[in-house]
Design a protein around this motif. Structure first.
Motif, PDB file in Angstrom:
ATOM      1  N   ASP A 201     -48.387  48.243  93.654  1.00 32.80           N
ATOM      2  CA  ASP A 201     -48.968  49.574  93.760  1.00 32.80           C
ATOM      3  C   ASP A 201     -49.693  49.792  95.091  1.00 32.80           C
ATOM      4  OD1 ASP A 201     -48.049  50.223  91.251  1.00 32.80           O
ATOM      5  OD2 ASP A 201     -49.889  49.633  90.231  1.00 32.80           O
ATOM      6  N   SER A 202     -50.045  48.719  95.764  1.00 33.12           N
ATOM      7  CA  SER A 202     -50.805  48.850  97.008  1.00 33.12           C
ATOM      8  C   SER A 202     -49.981  48.586  98.263  1.00 33.12           C
ATOM      9  CB  SER A 202     -52.000  47.876  96.989  1.00 33.12           C
ATOM     10  OG  SER A 202     -51.543  46.538  96.954  1.00 33.12           O
ATOM     11  N   SER A 203     -48.687  48.268  98.110  1.00 32.27           N
ATOM     12  CA  SER A 203     -47.939  47.904  99.326  1.00 32.27           C
ATOM     13  C   SER A 203     -46.477  48.342  99.329  1.00 32.27           C
ATOM     14  CB  SER A 203     -47.995  46.381  99.539  1.00 32.27           C
ATOM     15  OG  SER A 203     -47.381  45.703  98.459  1.00 32.27           O
ATOM     16  N   PHE A 204     -45.998  49.024  98.295  1.00 35.59           N
ATOM     17  CA  PHE A 204     -44.579  49.382  98.245  1.00 35.59           C
ATOM     18  C   PHE A 204     -44.372  50.860  98.548  1.00 35.59           C
ATOM     19  CE2 PHE A 204     -41.572  46.202  96.194  1.00 35.59           C
ATOM     20  CZ  PHE A 204     -42.261  45.123  96.729  1.00 35.59           C
ATOM     21  N   VAL A 205     -43.295  51.122  99.317  1.00 41.84           N
ATOM     22  CA  VAL A 205     -42.874  52.483  99.652  1.00 41.84           C
ATOM     23  C   VAL A 205     -41.371  52.567  99.396  1.00 41.84           C
ATOM     24  CG1 VAL A 205     -42.653  54.222 101.459  1.00 41.84           C
ATOM     25  CG2 VAL A 205     -44.650  52.698 101.429  1.00 41.84           C
ATOM     26  N   TYR A 206     -40.947  53.625  98.709  1.00 41.93           N
ATOM     27  CA  TYR A 206     -39.519  53.820  98.439  1.00 41.93           C
ATOM     28  C   TYR A 206     -39.007  55.027  99.231  1.00 41.93           C
ATOM     29  CZ  TYR A 206     -39.622  50.427  94.658  1.00 41.93           C
ATOM     30  OH  TYR A 206     -39.733  49.265  93.941  1.00 41.93           O
ATOM     31  N   LEU A 207     -37.872  54.809  99.918  1.00 39.78           N
ATOM     32  CA  LEU A 207     -37.206  55.855 100.685  1.00 39.78           C
ATOM     33  C   LEU A 207     -35.795  56.048 100.156  1.00 39.78           C
ATOM     34  CD1 LEU A 207     -37.866  55.378 104.529  1.00 39.78           C
ATOM     35  CD2 LEU A 207     -38.175  57.476 103.214  1.00 39.78           C
ATOM     36  N   PRO A 208     -35.252  57.254 100.192  1.00 40.13           N
ATOM     37  CA  PRO A 208     -33.827  57.427  99.903  1.00 40.13           C
ATOM     38  C   PRO A 208     -33.004  56.613 100.895  1.00 40.13           C
ATOM     39  CG  PRO A 208     -34.953  59.533  99.815  1.00 40.13           C
ATOM     40  CD  PRO A 208     -35.933  58.550 100.371  1.00 40.13           C
ATOM     41  N   LEU A 209     -31.885  56.060 100.433  1.00 35.91           N
ATOM     42  CA  LEU A 209     -31.108  55.127 101.235  1.00 35.91           C
ATOM     43  C   LEU A 209     -30.668  55.746 102.569  1.00 35.91           C
ATOM     44  CD1 LEU A 209     -29.726  52.406 101.553  1.00 35.91           C
ATOM     45  CD2 LEU A 209     -27.756  53.312 100.295  1.00 35.91           C
ATOM     46  N   GLU A 210     -30.207  56.990 102.581  1.00 35.58           N
ATOM     47  CA  GLU A 210     -29.724  57.602 103.817  1.00 35.58           C
ATOM     48  C   GLU A 210     -30.830  57.693 104.856  1.00 35.58           C
ATOM     49  OE1 GLU A 210     -27.878  61.324 103.093  1.00 35.58           O
ATOM     50  OE2 GLU A 210     -26.242  60.500 101.883  1.00 35.58           O
ATOM     51  N   GLN A 211     -32.032  58.064 104.415  1.00 36.77           N
ATOM     52  CA  GLN A 211     -33.137  58.165 105.363  1.00 36.77           C
ATOM     53  C   GLN A 211     -33.549  56.783 105.874  1.00 36.77           C
ATOM     54  OE1 GLN A 211     -36.371  60.669 104.113  1.00 36.77           O
ATOM     55  NE2 GLN A 211     -35.026  62.009 102.921  1.00 36.77           N
ATOM     56  N   ALA A 212     -33.494  55.774 105.008  1.00 36.33           N
ATOM     57  CA  ALA A 212     -33.827  54.419 105.443  1.00 36.33           C
ATOM     58  C   ALA A 212     -32.807  53.909 106.447  1.00 36.33           C
ATOM     59  CB  ALA A 212     -33.894  53.490 104.229  1.00 36.33           C
ATOM     60  N   GLN A 213     -31.519  54.232 106.245  1.00 30.51           N
ATOM     61  CA  GLN A 213     -30.492  53.807 107.196  1.00 30.51           C
ATOM     62  C   GLN A 213     -30.709  54.451 108.562  1.00 30.51           C
ATOM     63  OE1 GLN A 213     -27.093  54.981 104.828  1.00 30.51           O
ATOM     64  NE2 GLN A 213     -26.613  52.858 104.275  1.00 30.51           N
ATOM     65  N   LEU A 214     -31.125  55.708 108.580  1.00 28.97           N
ATOM     66  CA  LEU A 214     -31.405  56.372 109.850  1.00 28.97           C
ATOM     67  C   LEU A 214     -32.621  55.768 110.534  1.00 28.97           C
ATOM     68  CD1 LEU A 214     -30.797  60.132 108.901  1.00 28.97           C
ATOM     69  CD2 LEU A 214     -29.394  58.706 110.418  1.00 28.97           C
ATOM     70  N   PHE A 215     -33.687  55.537 109.757  1.00 32.74           N
ATOM     71  CA  PHE A 215     -34.934  55.054 110.348  1.00 32.74           C
ATOM     72  C   PHE A 215     -34.778  53.633 110.898  1.00 32.74           C
ATOM     73  CE2 PHE A 215     -39.182  53.019 109.881  1.00 32.74           C
ATOM     74  CZ  PHE A 215     -39.851  53.780 110.822  1.00 32.74           C
ATOM     75  N   PHE A 216     -34.116  52.762 110.152  1.00 32.25           N
ATOM     76  CA  PHE A 216     -33.974  51.363 110.575  1.00 32.25           C
ATOM     77  C   PHE A 216     -32.682  51.117 111.365  1.00 32.25           C
ATOM     78  CE2 PHE A 216     -36.749  51.073 106.791  1.00 32.25           C
ATOM     79  CZ  PHE A 216     -37.825  50.446 107.384  1.00 32.25           C
ATOM     80  N   ARG A 217     -31.946  52.209 111.667  1.00 30.47           N
ATOM     81  CA  ARG A 217     -30.754  52.131 112.493  1.00 30.47           C
ATOM     82  C   ARG A 217     -29.730  51.146 111.921  1.00 30.47           C
ATOM     83  NH1 ARG A 217     -32.526  52.963 118.824  1.00 30.47           N
ATOM     84  NH2 ARG A 217     -33.488  55.005 118.495  1.00 30.47           N
ATOM     85  N   LEU A 218     -29.420  51.360 110.665  1.00 24.99           N
ATOM     86  CA  LEU A 218     -28.375  50.594 109.981  1.00 24.99           C
ATOM     87  C   LEU A 218     -27.369  51.583 109.388  1.00 24.99           C
ATOM     88  CD1 LEU A 218     -30.485  47.856 108.141  1.00 24.99           C
ATOM     89  CD2 LEU A 218     -28.937  47.495 110.073  1.00 24.99           C
ATOM     90  N   PRO A 219     -26.631  52.293 110.240  1.00 24.53           N
ATOM     91  CA  PRO A 219     -25.682  53.295 109.711  1.00 24.53           C
ATOM     92  C   PRO A 219     -24.587  52.639 108.879  1.00 24.53           C
ATOM     93  CG  PRO A 219     -25.289  52.900 112.051  1.00 24.53           C
ATOM     94  CD  PRO A 219     -26.555  52.179 111.709  1.00 24.53           C
ATOM     95  N   ASP A 220     -24.414  53.170 107.693  1.00 17.56           N
ATOM     96  CA  ASP A 220     -23.386  52.671 106.766  1.00 17.56           C
ATOM     97  C   ASP A 220     -23.560  51.187 106.448  1.00 17.56           C
ATOM     98  OD1 ASP A 220     -22.148  55.204 106.749  1.00 17.56           O
ATOM     99  OD2 ASP A 220     -21.105  54.703 108.624  1.00 17.56           O
ATOM    100  N   LYS A 221     -24.786  50.707 106.501  1.00 16.76           N
ATOM    101  CA  LYS A 221     -25.060  49.309 106.197  1.00 16.76           C
ATOM    102  C   LYS A 221     -26.315  49.201 105.336  1.00 16.76           C
ATOM    103  CE  LYS A 221     -23.286  47.451 110.591  1.00 16.76           C
ATOM    104  NZ  LYS A 221     -23.648  46.674 111.813  1.00 16.76           N
TER     105      LYS A 221
END
Length: 415
Positions: A201-221
């Motif tokens: 509860d104090s350290s987890f964040v959930y992102l939709p997969l598409e947005q996470a792929q864009l942010f971490f630069r892992l397109p289609d991965k």
């Protein structure tokens, strides 16, 4: 050992006659109290340890997969094909491709480390632990891609709530002409979740997969694929089956290996606590022993008279054995009742103590959970009862045997 009416009558008489104004002597009373407290304490501690382990296990396995396949290097390509192969393994209930990365969460002048997990909203909300803990409307906003989900304690720390914005800073920076620059992006907060375990509860964040792929630069991965099983105890078998088509460069981690030291520490603590608290019952048994010796010494004349009237040695032994064993029996039963009542109302008692003390006696920052859990194991209760009765029944045997061996002539010589 068969007890007749005569033995029961005499044993009860000796218990009552130690003090005219009390049912039992002070020593017997402390013996009974010690056994009752020892049995109750053992039942309570074992129940709390069981509950603690079960609560942690259910939350850990509700948040994390039972088996996780981690990619190598630049992530896992064609992860949909890998996920489909993993779904064909018998016993696999759910397969979730995702991105797992560490970030710094910032809001105004506040900053804190966190773990981002990017996955399909539908896959996240299939987990009952998460689905039942999100705020009303948060699931729909997250499913629509309208922001991220924060642990409620992380949201409180950062001072951000649904409708506010929060920034994620990745240590994997962007390369520019002036060097590497941290990657920062601001997201709206779709909602919060509360699974009841402080660490998450104090350290987890959930992102939709598409947005996470864009942010971490892992397109289609993705960089991880989690597997949830029908039976978590079969994780080693599933891992062996998955190893047949998972590339050797990938790494597989199961929940037992990831949390082995933690749960082994809990098991060792349970065993040590059982041994230490058993000493309470042992001390009480020594009180029974000393009390019975005092009773035999004070009743030497009565024993001699009973022997001259025809009482056999076995009858004398049974009288004094019953006199001491009844203390252990009553104490054990009282301890079982006290332990069951305490564990059944442990949450209420916790709140009372916290209200009286004006402080928290169960800090979630230390114990990971927000409430004190208790789960009784009937087999463990029977083991505690059996041990307490065994010790209580062994304690009066030696004084009873000494009483049975008493020579009537020597006992009445100076009467």
């Amino acid at each position: 050992m068969v007890f007749g009416a005569f033995e029961r009558m005499m044993a009860l008489r000796y218990l009552r006659s130690r003090r005219q104004e009390s049912f039992i002597s002070v020593i017997a009373a402390f013996s009974l109290l010690g056994i009752a407290l020892g049995v109750a304490t053992l039942i309570i501690v074992m129940a709390v340890m069981n509950g603690f382990r079960q609560e942690l296990l259910s939350r850990i396995l509700g948040i994390n997969g039972h088996l996780t396949v981690y990619g190598a290097g630049e992530g896992i390509e064609h992860y949909d094909d890998l996920a489909e192969q993993l779904r064909q393994i018998a016993g696999v209930r759910l397969v979730v491709p995702q991105i797992q990365e560490q970030v710094i969460v910032t809001a105004g002048e506040r900053a804190r480390g966190a773990v981002v997990r990017g996955l399909e909203p539908a896959a996240l909300l299939e987990r009952r632990l998460i689905a039942d803990s999100v705020e009303t409307g948060a699931a729909e906003r997250f499913r629509a891609g309208e922001g991220l989900l924060l642990g409620n304690r992380l949201a409180q720390t950062m001072g951000r709530y649904p409708g506010d914005t929060i920034s994620l800073l990745s240590p994997q920076g962007n390369t520019t002409v002036i060097g590497s620059m941290p990657r920062v992006k601001t997201y709206p907060v779709a909602g919060t979740f509360n699974v009841g375990m402080y660490e998450y509860d104090s350290s987890f964040v959930y992102l939709p997969l598409e947005q996470a792929q864009l942010f971490f630069r892992l397109p289609d991965k993705v960089n991880a694929v989690e597997l949830f099983l029908d039976n978590p105890d079969r994780v080693r078998e599933v891992a062996a089956e998955a190893g047949k088509f998972v590339p050797a460069s990938y790494r597989m981690v199961d929940w037992q290996g990831a949390n082995a030291s933690f749960f082994n520490a809990i098991q060792v603590e349970r065993n040590v606590m059982f041994l230490i608290l058993s000493l309470i019952i042992l001390v009480a048994a020594f009180n029974i022993l000393s009390g019975q010796y005092m009773l035999v010494k004070g009743k030497g004349r009565d024993i001699a008279i009973l022997r001259t009237m025809g009482a056999r040695r076995g009858m004398i032994l049974r009288v004094f054995f019953m006199s001491g064993a009844s203390i252990g029996l009553i104490g054990t039963l009282a301890g079982v009742v006290l332990g069951i009542l305490f564990t059944d109302h442990i949450a209420t008692l916790q709140h009372w103590v916290e209200a009286l003390a004006g402080t928290r006696v169960f800090d979630p920052e230390i114990y990971f959970l927000t409430n004190l859990p208790a789960e009784r194991d009937p087999l463990e209760v029977l083991q505690v009862v059996g041990m307490a009765l065994a010790i209580s029944f062994l304690a009066p045997l030696l004084p009873a045997w000494q009483a049975a061996r008493l020579d009537p002539v020597e006992a009445l010589r100076y009467e």
